[in-house]
Design a protein around this motif. Structure first.
Motif, PDB file in Angstrom:
ATOM      1  N   ILE A 240       0.991  -1.321  -0.041  1.00 10.27           N
ATOM      2  CA  ILE A 240      -0.091   0.065   0.115  1.00 10.27           C
ATOM      3  C   ILE A 240       0.904   1.483  -0.044  1.00 10.27           C
ATOM      4  O   ILE A 240       0.649   2.120  -0.718  1.00 10.27           O
ATOM      5  CB  ILE A 240      -0.912  -0.190   1.100  1.00 10.27           C
ATOM      6  CG1 ILE A 240      -1.822  -0.905   1.020  1.00 10.27           C
ATOM      7  CG2 ILE A 240      -1.448   1.325   1.562  1.00 10.27           C
ATOM      8  CD1 ILE A 240      -2.873  -1.098   2.232  1.00 10.27           C
ATOM      9  N   GLU A 241       1.872   1.124   0.733  1.00 10.77           N
ATOM     10  CA  GLU A 241       2.935   2.647   0.710  1.00 10.77           C
ATOM     11  C   GLU A 241       3.528   2.643  -0.401  1.00 10.77           C
ATOM     12  O   GLU A 241       3.911   3.757  -0.963  1.00 10.77           O
ATOM     13  CB  GLU A 241       3.767   2.518   2.001  1.00 10.77           C
ATOM     14  CG  GLU A 241       4.699   3.434   2.315  1.00 10.77           C
ATOM     15  CD  GLU A 241       5.712   3.116   3.280  1.00 10.77           C
ATOM     16  OE1 GLU A 241       6.295   4.288   3.726  1.00 10.77           O
ATOM     17  OE2 GLU A 241       5.428   2.145   4.302  1.00 10.77           O
ATOM     18  N   GLU A 242       4.085   1.299  -1.066  1.00 12.91           N
ATOM     19  CA  GLU A 242       4.813   1.569  -2.580  1.00 12.91           C
ATOM     20  C   GLU A 242       4.038   2.018  -3.469  1.00 12.91           C
ATOM     21  O   GLU A 242       4.670   2.828  -4.339  1.00 12.91           O
ATOM     22  CB  GLU A 242       5.401   0.178  -2.655  1.00 12.91           C
ATOM     23  CG  GLU A 242       6.408  -0.350  -1.675  1.00 12.91           C
ATOM     24  CD  GLU A 242       6.868  -1.958  -2.025  1.00 12.91           C
ATOM     25  OE1 GLU A 242       6.388  -2.295  -2.915  1.00 12.91           O
ATOM     26  OE2 GLU A 242       7.468  -2.342  -1.323  1.00 12.91           O
ATOM     27  N   ASN A 243       2.776   1.620  -3.457  1.00 11.68           N
ATOM     28  CA  ASN A 243       1.982   2.233  -4.433  1.00 11.68           C
ATOM     29  C   ASN A 243       1.243   3.434  -4.185  1.00 11.68           C
ATOM     30  O   ASN A 243       0.279   3.928  -5.062  1.00 11.68           O
ATOM     31  CB  ASN A 243       0.875   1.102  -4.957  1.00 11.68           C
ATOM     32  CG  ASN A 243       1.411  -0.092  -5.335  1.00 11.68           C
ATOM     33  OD1 ASN A 243       1.792  -0.185  -6.592  1.00 11.68           O
ATOM     34  ND2 ASN A 243       1.618  -0.976  -4.649  1.00 11.68           N
ATOM     35  N   GLY A 244       1.514   4.321  -2.968  1.00 11.90           N
ATOM     36  CA  GLY A 244       0.973   5.551  -2.799  1.00 11.90           C
ATOM     37  C   GLY A 244      -0.460   5.380  -2.820  1.00 11.90           C
ATOM     38  O   GLY A 244      -1.281   6.286  -2.953  1.00 11.90           O
ATOM     39  N   ILE A 245      -1.044   4.452  -2.102  1.00  8.19           N
ATOM     40  CA  ILE A 245      -2.344   4.485  -1.686  1.00  8.19           C
ATOM     41  C   ILE A 245      -2.673   4.956  -0.287  1.00  8.19           C
ATOM     42  O   ILE A 245      -1.983   4.659   0.691  1.00  8.19           O
ATOM     43  CB  ILE A 245      -2.746   2.898  -1.728  1.00  8.19           C
ATOM     44  CG1 ILE A 245      -2.630   2.555  -3.467  1.00  8.19           C
ATOM     45  CG2 ILE A 245      -4.401   2.963  -1.535  1.00  8.19           C
ATOM     46  CD1 ILE A 245      -3.044   0.986  -3.249  1.00  8.19           C
ATOM     47  N   HIS A 246      -3.622   5.871  -0.334  1.00  8.01           N
ATOM     48  CA  HIS A 246      -4.046   6.388   0.920  1.00  8.01           C
ATOM     49  C   HIS A 246      -5.389   5.622   1.623  1.00  8.01           C
ATOM     50  O   HIS A 246      -6.520   5.803   0.999  1.00  8.01           O
ATOM     51  CB  HIS A 246      -4.200   7.942   0.781  1.00  8.01           C
ATOM     52  CG  HIS A 246      -3.181   8.519   0.064  1.00  8.01           C
ATOM     53  ND1 HIS A 246      -2.099   8.782   0.597  1.00  8.01           N
ATOM     54  CD2 HIS A 246      -3.259   9.123  -1.057  1.00  8.01           C
ATOM     55  CE1 HIS A 246      -1.433   9.592  -0.086  1.00  8.01           C
ATOM     56  NE2 HIS A 246      -1.953   9.790  -1.346  1.00  8.01           N
ATOM     57  N   ILE A 247      -4.947   4.913   2.680  1.00 13.77           N
ATOM     58  CA  ILE A 247      -6.188   4.388   3.366  1.00 13.77           C
ATOM     59  C   ILE A 247      -6.654   5.324   4.530  1.00 13.77           C
ATOM     60  O   ILE A 247      -6.177   6.433   4.601  1.00 13.77           O
ATOM     61  CB  ILE A 247      -5.959   2.833   3.928  1.00 13.77           C
ATOM     62  CG1 ILE A 247      -4.521   3.024   4.962  1.00 13.77           C
ATOM     63  CG2 ILE A 247      -5.459   2.047   2.666  1.00 13.77           C
ATOM     64  CD1 ILE A 247      -4.269   1.828   5.409  1.00 13.77           C
ATOM     65  N   TYR A 248      -7.733   5.109   5.094  1.00 12.30           N
ATOM     66  CA  TYR A 248      -8.400   5.733   6.351  1.00 12.30           C
ATOM     67  C   TYR A 248      -7.414   5.888   7.498  1.00 12.30           C
ATOM     68  O   TYR A 248      -6.915   5.029   7.847  1.00 12.30           O
ATOM     69  CB  TYR A 248      -9.540   5.160   6.797  1.00 12.30           C
ATOM     70  CG  TYR A 248     -10.223   5.854   7.884  1.00 12.30           C
ATOM     71  CD1 TYR A 248     -10.698   7.200   7.961  1.00 12.30           C
ATOM     72  CD2 TYR A 248     -10.120   5.487   9.124  1.00 12.30           C
ATOM     73  CE1 TYR A 248     -11.194   7.965   8.989  1.00 12.30           C
ATOM     74  CE2 TYR A 248     -10.726   5.944  10.390  1.00 12.30           C
ATOM     75  CZ  TYR A 248     -11.159   7.220  10.040  1.00 12.30           C
ATOM     76  OH  TYR A 248     -11.535   8.020  11.329  1.00 12.30           O
ATOM     77  N   PRO A 249      -6.791   7.038   7.646  1.00 12.10           N
ATOM     78  CA  PRO A 249      -5.910   7.418   8.797  1.00 12.10           C
ATOM     79  C   PRO A 249      -6.690   7.410  10.088  1.00 12.10           C
ATOM     80  O   PRO A 249      -7.507   8.471  10.067  1.00 12.10           O
ATOM     81  CB  PRO A 249      -5.176   8.657   8.285  1.00 12.10           C
ATOM     82  CG  PRO A 249      -6.226   9.540   7.276  1.00 12.10           C
ATOM     83  CD  PRO A 249      -6.960   8.584   6.837  1.00 12.10           C
ATOM     84  N   LEU A 250      -6.369   6.979  10.977  1.00  9.25           N
ATOM     85  CA  LEU A 250      -7.237   7.044  12.253  1.00  9.25           C
ATOM     86  C   LEU A 250      -6.265   8.457  12.710  1.00  9.25           C
ATOM     87  O   LEU A 250      -5.411   8.444  12.866  1.00  9.25           O
ATOM     88  CB  LEU A 250      -6.649   5.768  13.302  1.00  9.25           C
ATOM     89  CG  LEU A 250      -7.665   4.388  12.970  1.00  9.25           C
ATOM     90  CD1 LEU A 250      -6.881   3.360  13.564  1.00  9.25           C
ATOM     91  CD2 LEU A 250      -8.881   4.647  13.388  1.00  9.25           C
ATOM     92  N   PRO A 251      -7.306   9.179  13.290  1.00 15.94           N
ATOM     93  CA  PRO A 251      -6.767  10.648  13.834  1.00 15.94           C
ATOM     94  C   PRO A 251      -6.134  10.120  15.274  1.00 15.94           C
ATOM     95  O   PRO A 251      -6.351   9.383  16.073  1.00 15.94           O
ATOM     96  CB  PRO A 251      -8.087  11.291  14.157  1.00 15.94           C
ATOM     97  CG  PRO A 251      -9.250  10.296  14.295  1.00 15.94           C
ATOM     98  CD  PRO A 251      -8.884   9.030  13.455  1.00 15.94           C
ATOM     99  N   ASP A 252      -5.027  11.128  15.228  1.00 18.93           N
ATOM    100  CA  ASP A 252      -4.115  11.052  16.665  1.00 18.93           C
ATOM    101  C   ASP A 252      -5.032  11.603  17.907  1.00 18.93           C
ATOM    102  O   ASP A 252      -5.911  12.525  17.642  1.00 18.93           O
ATOM    103  CB  ASP A 252      -2.911  11.985  16.506  1.00 18.93           C
ATOM    104  CG  ASP A 252      -2.155  11.137  15.252  1.00 18.93           C
ATOM    105  OD1 ASP A 252      -2.121  10.018  15.127  1.00 18.93           O
ATOM    106  OD2 ASP A 252      -1.244  12.021  14.536  1.00 18.93           O
ATOM    107  N   CYS A 253      -4.524  11.102  18.968  1.00 20.06           N
ATOM    108  CA  CYS A 253      -5.348  11.342  20.160  1.00 20.06           C
ATOM    109  C   CYS A 253      -4.731  12.734  20.552  1.00 20.06           C
ATOM    110  O   CYS A 253      -3.518  12.925  20.219  1.00 20.06           O
ATOM    111  CB  CYS A 253      -5.281  10.530  21.155  1.00 20.06           C
ATOM    112  SG  CYS A 253      -5.942   9.020  20.732  1.00 20.06           S
ATOM    113  N   ASP A 254      -5.534  13.680  21.235  1.00 19.47           N
ATOM    114  CA  ASP A 254      -4.914  14.666  21.938  1.00 19.47           C
ATOM    115  C   ASP A 254      -4.349  14.589  23.217  1.00 19.47           C
ATOM    116  O   ASP A 254      -4.553  13.326  23.879  1.00 19.47           O
ATOM    117  CB  ASP A 254      -6.144  15.950  22.191  1.00 19.47           C
ATOM    118  CG  ASP A 254      -6.814  16.348  20.748  1.00 19.47           C
ATOM    119  OD1 ASP A 254      -6.208  16.411  19.856  1.00 19.47           O
ATOM    120  OD2 ASP A 254      -8.127  16.775  20.892  1.00 19.47           O
TER     121      ASP A 254
END
Length: 418
Positions: A240-254
């Motif tokens: 996924i990283e090699e092909n530049g695919i953007h999956i849903y990024p879980l938001p960082d916690c405050d």
């Protein structure tokens, strides 16, 4: 004098005797309440004695909560993957319902002739007074053909159609009751026997990652050992990283979040892609009812985190459903909207609407209508952006004329009553 004092002492002694009850005196309205009586005291709902300087701004979240619960929520989930990976079973297991009661398994000959189609199912789910209108979009036939070139075009077309429909509703007159059918999340099922991503998987996710939140799912994880699951997860993430695919990024916690929530989010990030097992069968394991699959060597428990990631995937929907909706609105829909505006304007206007506006201009030739017609004639030689502005101006003028007519009718009715 001695007899009088003795009589007074006897009277005082008899008044305190336990065998003689004192005469109750009538209680005045201002006298204190005796501790033996229970009197209900009315509380002032407009005062807060605990906080003297309390204004009421802290009640805003409660107001939003009441409005949201009353209105309900809408969520659309798309499931994409090859046939036989357990998509329908997983959805039924997630939401504890049967979304496909009439599903018939197609034969091999029918699968050869069948193309990708869109199957939409909607169900109302209520939990603790919160109602969710859940729409599940299934894609039977995906990846089943020998030549799967552009087999995902119908899926992309469906997502674009929902964006276009929402854009038209936003540009219309009634914007308060817009039904949100946009796809907020896509579960993409990966074949566990494929040793990673197939070319079709890579091509499809490349076409889709800018339109919807992709959550990769390793289907039928019970066919792999724990070591094989960990190895396949690393390989899928690397591809996924090699092909530049953007999956849903879980938001960082405050930083002010609770430690339990931070640990939960950390485990969810480590579990991507989610290795899941779906089952609606209830089994008896040690006197406890569990959902799972029975094998000769034991039972796979669906909701056991040491067996699979099903409970983590369900937690993702439960804790990040609102964030999935916001990312769809703020990122994917805004990208589509900006592309549509750059190509030549907002939502397309139907012919009937254009004819109605033109008829109103002819019926009521005034200065505003004349100026708008001049703008339209001049905009045809300037460009599509001017044309769009002229059409929007004409729509606004038509709305103003309609409101003026309503005001005139109301004034006439008032005159008749007088």
């Amino acid at each position: 004098m001695l007899g009088l004092s003795t009589r007074a002492e006897e009277m005082s002694t008899s008044s305190t005797s336990p065998y003689i009850s004192p005469i109750p005196s009538p209680r005045s309205p201002n006298s204190p309440v005796s501790p033996g009586r229970c009197v209900k005291v009315k509380k002032n709902p407009f005062s807060n004695p605990d906080m003297p300087g309390y204004v009421g701004f802290a009640n805003l979240p409660n107001q939003i909560h009441r409005k949201s619960v009353k209105r309900g929520f809408e969520f659309t989930l798309m499931v994409v993957g090859e046939s036989g990976l357990g998509k329908s079973t997983l959805i039924n297991t997630l939401f504890l319902t049967d979304l496909y009661p009439d599903r018939v398994v197609a034969s091999a000959q029918e699968n050869i002739e069948k193309t990708v189609k869109i199957d939409v199912s909607t169900v109302e789910i209520e939990e603790r007074g919160v109602k969710v209108r859940l729409t599940v979009v299934d894609t039977p036939g995906y990846g089943d053909a020998i030549d799967n070139t552009d087999c995902f075009q119908s899926i992309i077309q469906y997502i674009n159609d929902q964006f276009e429909r929402y854009l038209q509703d936003e540009s219309g007159l009634n914007r308060r009751h817009i039904v949100d059918n946009r796809v907020h999340c896509c579960f993409y099922f990966i074949n566990p026997a494929g040793h990673g991503l197939k070319p079709l998987d890579i091509q499809f996710m490349k076409q889709l990652h800018n339109k919807v939140n992709i959550v990769p799912v390793l289907a039928k994880a019970d066919t792999l050992t724990k070591q094989e699951v960990a190895k396949l997860k690393r390989k899928v993430l690397d591809e996924i990283e090699e092909n530049g695919i953007h999956i849903y990024p879980l938001p960082d916690c405050d930083t002010d979040e609770e430690e339990d929530y931070k640990e939960q989010v950390r485990q969810l990030k480590e579990a991507v892609p989610f290795a899941v097992v779906g089952s609606t069968t209830v089994l008896d394991v040690g006197g406890k009812k569990v959902r799972g699959r029975q094998y000769p060597w034991g039972v796979i428990e669906v909701e056991n985190p040491s067996h699979c990631d099903f409970i983590k995937l369900r937690c993702l929907l439960g804790t990040h459903m609102q964030d999935l909706t916001e990312v769809t609105q703020d990122v994917h829909y805004e990208n589509y909207r900006s592309e549509r505006l750059a190509k030549g304007g907002g939502a397309p206007i139907s012919t009937s609407t254009t004819n109605t506006v033109a008829a109103n201009n002819n019926a009521q030739p005034n200065g505003n209508a004349l100026s708008s017609s001049k703008l339209i004639n001049s905009s045809s030689s300037i460009g599509p952006e001017k044309d769009r502005m002229a059409i929007e101006l004409e729509e606004k003028e038509a709305q103003i004329r309609k409101m003026q007519e309503m005001m005139a009718r109301m004034q006439a009715q008032l005159q008749d009553k007088k």
